[in-house]
Scaffold this motif. Sequence first.
Motif, PDB file in Angstrom:
ATOM      1  N   ALA A 121      51.420  31.117 -25.729  1.00  0.00           N
ATOM      2  CA  ALA A 121      50.700  32.346 -26.057  1.00  0.00           C
ATOM      3  C   ALA A 121      49.399  32.438 -25.253  1.00  0.00           C
ATOM      4  O   ALA A 121      49.041  33.501 -24.742  1.00  0.00           O
ATOM      5  N   LYS A 122      48.726  31.330 -25.148  1.00  0.00           N
ATOM      6  CA  LYS A 122      47.482  31.292 -24.359  1.00  0.00           C
ATOM      7  C   LYS A 122      47.761  31.606 -22.899  1.00  0.00           C
ATOM      8  O   LYS A 122      47.034  32.358 -22.251  1.00  0.00           O
ATOM      9  N   THR A 123      48.828  31.009 -22.380  1.00  0.00           N
ATOM     10  CA  THR A 123      49.228  31.253 -20.992  1.00  0.00           C
ATOM     11  C   THR A 123      49.548  32.727 -20.778  1.00  0.00           C
ATOM     12  O   THR A 123      49.128  33.339 -19.798  1.00  0.00           O
ATOM     13  N   ALA A 124      50.287  33.307 -21.724  1.00  0.00           N
ATOM     14  CA  ALA A 124      50.663  34.722 -21.618  1.00  0.00           C
ATOM     15  C   ALA A 124      49.411  35.595 -21.530  1.00  0.00           C
ATOM     16  O   ALA A 124      49.319  36.470 -20.666  1.00  0.00           O
ATOM     17  N   LEU A 125      48.464  35.320 -22.410  1.00  0.00           N
ATOM     18  CA  LEU A 125      47.234  36.116 -22.394  1.00  0.00           C
ATOM     19  C   LEU A 125      46.516  35.997 -21.055  1.00  0.00           C
ATOM     20  O   LEU A 125      46.100  36.987 -20.462  1.00  0.00           O
ATOM     21  N   LEU A 127      47.688  35.170 -18.086  1.00  0.00           N
ATOM     22  CA  LEU A 127      48.425  35.838 -17.010  1.00  0.00           C
ATOM     23  C   LEU A 127      48.291  37.349 -17.114  1.00  0.00           C
ATOM     24  O   LEU A 127      48.085  38.043 -16.115  1.00  0.00           O
ATOM     25  N   LEU A 128      48.385  37.865 -18.332  1.00  0.00           N
ATOM     26  CA  LEU A 128      48.288  39.310 -18.519  1.00  0.00           C
ATOM     27  C   LEU A 128      46.902  39.838 -18.152  1.00  0.00           C
ATOM     28  O   LEU A 128      46.776  40.931 -17.602  1.00  0.00           O
TER      29      LEU A 128
END
Lengths: 150, 150
Positions: A121-125, A127-128
């Motif tokens: 989830a942290k990675t997704a944020l 990257l986004l």
Amino acid sequence: MEDILREIGMIARALDSISNIEFKEQELTKGQYLYLVRICEQPGLIQEKLAEMIKVDRTTAARAIQKLEQHGFIEKRKDERNRKIKRLFPTPKGQDTYPFIKRENDYSNAVALAGLSEREAKTALKLLQQIRANVEVDWEFVKKGGRRPY
Amino acid sequence: MEDILREIGMIARALDSISNIEFKEQELTKGQYLYLVRICEQPGLIQEKLAEMIKVDRTTAARAIQKLEQHGFIEKRKDERNRKIKRLFPTPKGQDTYPFIKRENDYSNAVALAGLSEREAKTALKLLQQIRANVEVDWEFVKKGGRRPY
DNA sequence: GGATTAATATTGCAAATGCAACAAAAATGC
DNA sequence: GCATTTTTGTTGCATTTGCAATATTAATCC
């Protein structure tokens, strides 16, 4: 080249559609929740900045905000220093509506992240955020009449 | 809880806005490119499925497709087996427009992914696919009148 | 097989969206 | 200080968007 555009488009339309349906209970019509949450979180904001934040046309923002005012969710106040701008503030009614919107958004967010680890989830944020920063440069360029080379 | 909703919303609106401006050259009005690319890639598709793919209301899809037909980008063909459905196919004009849309989308995609490594781009795609799968369940649920518990 | 339900498509309205054009105040340039 | 440009806001108009309601065919249930 990974095609992330379509995924993002699908996610955004689905979530927006859900929110619009669910916020009818709050007497908010299409899209208005976007503006109201931000005005509640940053009172005193002006409409030009709000349009930039949301990535929507200036005139669209103007009318959404007008509706929010007419329905008593926010108010516009003149600035004494700068007669060009009007600062936006939530009314008590707007502030009462805020928690509902926040709760719904948090729920949608949790649904979206289901099955992902805390780390993912942290990675997704992250990257986004990078993608958004990349894209907003082009948005402002094209909005002002710029022509992209492709 | 990371708030990815707003990032996704901003990215989607910015890219959609850019595309709409750029596709005016192709005589495509707002949103029509979404439908045309998919019809070109999956000829014979029906409009109900297309609406589901794009995550848009059935009636919105119906009218966008109607416009595409009126402007000669696609055609509807009756199915002999099933008189309920109409299959969608690109016309030669539609097929000529496809590469332009593809090129623009690829460019936007590249801009979006700028500064990310090959590995990060792959991760982004994978995470977004998962998020999309999560979100579409709720979309269909709410669209059909379901009430989410939050 | 006939009745009921689901799938697919369409139309009527009301509303949002966004481009173009305009207005007014502020900021900038020289 | 004045002219020019930028920032901020608004209105007119054409278009898309989507909910509600309707129609028609296909699928399902006894």
